[in-house]
Enzyme design. Sequence first.
Site, PDB file in Angstrom:
ATOM      1  N   LYS A  65      42.391  27.577  35.930  1.00  0.00           N
ATOM      2  CA  LYS A  65      43.187  26.606  35.163  1.00  0.00           C
ATOM      3  C   LYS A  65      42.676  25.170  35.315  1.00  0.00           C
ATOM      4  O   LYS A  65      42.802  24.373  34.389  1.00  0.00           O
ATOM      5  CB  LYS A  65      44.658  26.683  35.565  1.00  0.00           C
ATOM      6  CG  LYS A  65      45.337  27.948  35.074  1.00  0.00           C
ATOM      7  CD  LYS A  65      46.828  27.920  35.345  1.00  0.00           C
ATOM      8  CE  LYS A  65      47.474  29.236  34.952  1.00  0.00           C
ATOM      9  NZ  LYS A  65      48.926  29.228  35.127  1.00  0.00           N
ATOM     10  N   ASN A  86      46.289  26.180  30.557  1.00  0.00           N
ATOM     11  CA  ASN A  86      46.460  27.641  30.495  1.00  0.00           C
ATOM     12  C   ASN A  86      46.213  28.177  29.081  1.00  0.00           C
ATOM     13  O   ASN A  86      46.247  29.379  28.861  1.00  0.00           O
ATOM     14  CB  ASN A  86      47.854  28.066  30.985  1.00  0.00           C
ATOM     15  CG  ASN A  86      48.915  27.896  29.915  1.00  0.00           C
ATOM     16  OD1 ASN A  86      48.817  27.004  29.067  1.00  0.00           O
ATOM     17  ND2 ASN A  86      49.924  28.738  29.938  1.00  0.00           N
ATOM     18  N   ASP A 101      52.805  26.447  30.317  1.00  0.00           N
ATOM     19  CA  ASP A 101      53.595  27.016  31.418  1.00  0.00           C
ATOM     20  C   ASP A 101      54.944  26.310  31.574  1.00  0.00           C
ATOM     21  O   ASP A 101      55.986  26.956  31.741  1.00  0.00           O
ATOM     22  CB  ASP A 101      52.830  26.912  32.745  1.00  0.00           C
ATOM     23  CG  ASP A 101      51.764  27.988  32.888  1.00  0.00           C
ATOM     24  OD1 ASP A 101      51.905  29.056  32.269  1.00  0.00           O
ATOM     25  OD2 ASP A 101      50.792  27.760  33.638  1.00  0.00           O
ATOM     26  N   ALA A 127      54.457  22.016  45.250  1.00  0.00           N
ATOM     27  CA  ALA A 127      53.828  20.887  44.554  1.00  0.00           C
ATOM     28  C   ALA A 127      52.401  21.242  44.159  1.00  0.00           C
ATOM     29  O   ALA A 127      51.542  20.378  44.041  1.00  0.00           O
ATOM     30  CB  ALA A 127      53.854  19.647  45.453  1.00  0.00           C
ATOM     31  N   GLY A 129      49.758  23.714  41.481  1.00  0.00           N
ATOM     32  CA  GLY A 129      49.487  23.684  40.046  1.00  0.00           C
ATOM     33  C   GLY A 129      50.695  24.055  39.197  1.00  0.00           C
ATOM     34  O   GLY A 129      50.994  23.388  38.203  1.00  0.00           O
ATOM     35  N   TYR A 218      57.043  37.237  39.594  1.00  0.00           N
ATOM     36  CA  TYR A 218      57.798  38.394  39.116  1.00  0.00           C
ATOM     37  C   TYR A 218      57.193  39.639  39.733  1.00  0.00           C
ATOM     38  O   TYR A 218      55.998  39.735  39.953  1.00  0.00           O
ATOM     39  CB  TYR A 218      57.801  38.483  37.583  1.00  0.00           C
ATOM     40  CG  TYR A 218      56.437  38.338  36.977  1.00  0.00           C
ATOM     41  CD1 TYR A 218      55.944  37.085  36.642  1.00  0.00           C
ATOM     42  CD2 TYR A 218      55.627  39.444  36.775  1.00  0.00           C
ATOM     43  CE1 TYR A 218      54.681  36.932  36.124  1.00  0.00           C
ATOM     44  CE2 TYR A 218      54.355  39.297  36.248  1.00  0.00           C
ATOM     45  CZ  TYR A 218      53.890  38.047  35.923  1.00  0.00           C
ATOM     46  OH  TYR A 218      52.627  37.894  35.429  1.00  0.00           O
TER      47      TYR A 218
HETATM   48  P1  NDP Z   1      49.060  26.677  44.271  1.00  0.00           P
HETATM   49  O1  NDP Z   1      48.144  27.348  45.236  1.00  0.00           O
HETATM   50  O2  NDP Z   1      48.518  25.604  43.379  1.00  0.00           O
HETATM   51  O3  NDP Z   1      50.280  25.987  45.089  1.00  0.00           O
HETATM   52  C1  NDP Z   1      50.931  26.695  46.092  1.00  0.00           C
HETATM   53  C2  NDP Z   1      52.197  25.942  46.542  1.00  0.00           C
HETATM   54  O4  NDP Z   1      52.941  26.802  47.397  1.00  0.00           O
HETATM   55  C3  NDP Z   1      51.922  24.666  47.321  1.00  0.00           C
HETATM   56  O5  NDP Z   1      52.951  23.750  47.063  1.00  0.00           O
HETATM   57  C4  NDP Z   1      51.966  25.165  48.776  1.00  0.00           C
HETATM   58  O6  NDP Z   1      52.315  24.150  49.702  1.00  0.00           O
HETATM   59  C5  NDP Z   1      53.083  26.178  48.694  1.00  0.00           C
HETATM   60  N1  NDP Z   1      53.035  27.247  49.683  1.00  0.00           N
HETATM   61  C6  NDP Z   1      52.058  28.174  49.846  1.00  0.00           C
HETATM   62  N2  NDP Z   1      52.409  29.040  50.818  1.00  0.00           N
HETATM   63  C7  NDP Z   1      53.620  28.650  51.285  1.00  0.00           C
HETATM   64  C8  NDP Z   1      54.499  29.149  52.292  1.00  0.00           C
HETATM   65  N3  NDP Z   1      54.193  30.218  53.013  1.00  0.00           N
HETATM   66  N4  NDP Z   1      55.675  28.524  52.490  1.00  0.00           N
HETATM   67  C9  NDP Z   1      55.995  27.446  51.749  1.00  0.00           C
HETATM   68  N5  NDP Z   1      55.198  26.912  50.790  1.00  0.00           N
HETATM   69  C10 NDP Z   1      54.031  27.517  50.563  1.00  0.00           C
HETATM   70  O7  NDP Z   1      49.751  27.866  43.440  1.00  0.00           O
HETATM   71  P2  NDP Z   1      50.361  27.790  41.962  1.00  0.00           P
HETATM   72  O8  NDP Z   1      51.138  26.537  41.887  1.00  0.00           O
HETATM   73  O9  NDP Z   1      49.285  28.034  40.964  1.00  0.00           O
HETATM   74  O10 NDP Z   1      51.309  29.096  41.889  1.00  0.00           O
HETATM   75  C11 NDP Z   1      52.589  29.137  42.544  1.00  0.00           C
HETATM   76  C12 NDP Z   1      53.367  30.376  42.110  1.00  0.00           C
HETATM   77  O11 NDP Z   1      53.752  30.300  40.742  1.00  0.00           O
HETATM   78  C13 NDP Z   1      52.616  31.695  42.254  1.00  0.00           C
HETATM   79  O12 NDP Z   1      53.525  32.645  42.822  1.00  0.00           O
HETATM   80  C14 NDP Z   1      52.275  32.092  40.836  1.00  0.00           C
HETATM   81  O13 NDP Z   1      52.178  33.498  40.688  1.00  0.00           O
HETATM   82  C15 NDP Z   1      53.476  31.529  40.083  1.00  0.00           C
HETATM   83  N6  NDP Z   1      53.232  31.282  38.636  1.00  0.00           N
HETATM   84  C16 NDP Z   1      53.972  31.977  37.717  1.00  0.00           C
HETATM   85  C17 NDP Z   1      53.795  31.785  36.349  1.00  0.00           C
HETATM   86  C18 NDP Z   1      54.628  32.568  35.350  1.00  0.00           C
HETATM   87  O14 NDP Z   1      54.310  32.564  34.154  1.00  0.00           O
HETATM   88  N7  NDP Z   1      55.706  33.227  35.770  1.00  0.00           N
HETATM   89  C19 NDP Z   1      52.809  30.796  35.837  1.00  0.00           C
HETATM   90  C20 NDP Z   1      52.105  30.089  36.895  1.00  0.00           C
HETATM   91  C21 NDP Z   1      52.310  30.342  38.239  1.00  0.00           C
HETATM   92  P3  NDP Z   1      51.228  23.151  50.337  1.00  0.00           P
HETATM   93  O15 NDP Z   1      51.033  22.050  49.347  1.00  0.00           O
HETATM   94  O16 NDP Z   1      51.863  22.675  51.590  1.00  0.00           O
HETATM   95  O17 NDP Z   1      49.984  23.952  50.588  1.00  0.00           O
END
Ligand code: NDP
Length: 272
Positions: A65, A86, A101, A127, A129, A218
């Site tokens: 992305k 996306n 999204d 916080a 993507g 999901y």
């Molecule tokens: P990123 O890797 O960009 O971001 C991950 C985020 O999760 C960060 O804020 C990170 O915090 C936090 N994080 C990771 N592990 C933990 C943990 N164990 N406890 C607490 N916080 C945690 O991922 P994305 O933003 O791309 O994706 C996030 C979710 O959204 C995924 O599950 C993805 O499948 C889902 N998604 C669903 C979509 C849909 O259409 N339904 C579309 C897009 C995404 P930190 O900054 O501290 O590392």
Amino acid sequence: MDRYCVFGNPIAHSKSPEIHAAFAAQTGQQLTYEKILAPLDGFAAAVQDFIAAGGKGANVTVPFKLEACKVAQALTVRAQAAGAVNTLHFSEQGIIGDNTDGAGLVADIVANAGVAITGKRVLLLGAGGAARGVVLPILEHRPAQLVIANRTVATAQALVEQFAALGGAGVVSACGFADAQGVFDIVINATSASLNADLPPVPASVFGPGTLALDMMYAKEPTIFMQFAENHGALVRDGLGMLVEQAAEAFAVWRGVHPQTAELLHAMRHRP
Ligand code: NDP
């Protein structure tokens, strides 16, 4: 027939071909939609190959992305705000990068769940993507408050600064998970914690009887986050509606017609 695809790596699990086939049938549009496994170091070349083969547009999923922003020759306002693409549209003006999204999430909350965002307290967990992509569409619905809680608070704070000038001043704030105060009307889990069956450590007091708790992930079974929220009185929802709605929005970008989603979402949700 006009060709569309979704690029990802891995991509075998993608439900997008099934969703777009249903939209095409419903709207009477003649098109094909396939999955393309792009090499990790070959996304841009895969896009060019698809355009050369007559491709009209593409969805982009993990991990491309951010790279898709660079491949695009122009970005929509919402793609710029999200910092991620996306949806690619191969038009006479070149490669346009969009991001559907956030619009998909908001449509799922407002239209499918029937929960207004206007005037509400919203808690966004994460916080990364996915979180960044939903901030602008949420702000467009004028919530009373949008609190972004993240494990790394500085990343959430950077989002607050980015969106201050885009309608977020005085509305958006950042904190750590443990510091989220009071009951929220809407809690969105945009962390990737659910992928590892993990739970962002928010206090149970953020949930009340009227709270909508939505996990962007999901799966067949409710996520740990959904179970935790439900145990504390919230109404829960997974990310399937967001997935279908972001696809509908992409379909509208490409074809100029917005498909109905209710029947498809119901069928996908109740499949054995
Ligand atoms: P990123 O890797 O960009 O971001 C991950 C985020 O999760 C960060 O804020 C990170 O915090 C936090 N994080 C990771 N592990 C933990 C943990 N164990 N406890 C607490 N916080 C945690 O991922 P994305 O933003 O791309 O994706 C996030 C979710 O959204 C995924 O599950 C993805 O499948 C889902 N998604 C669903 C979509 C849909 O259409 N339904 C579309 C897009 C995404 P930190 O900054 O501290 O590392």
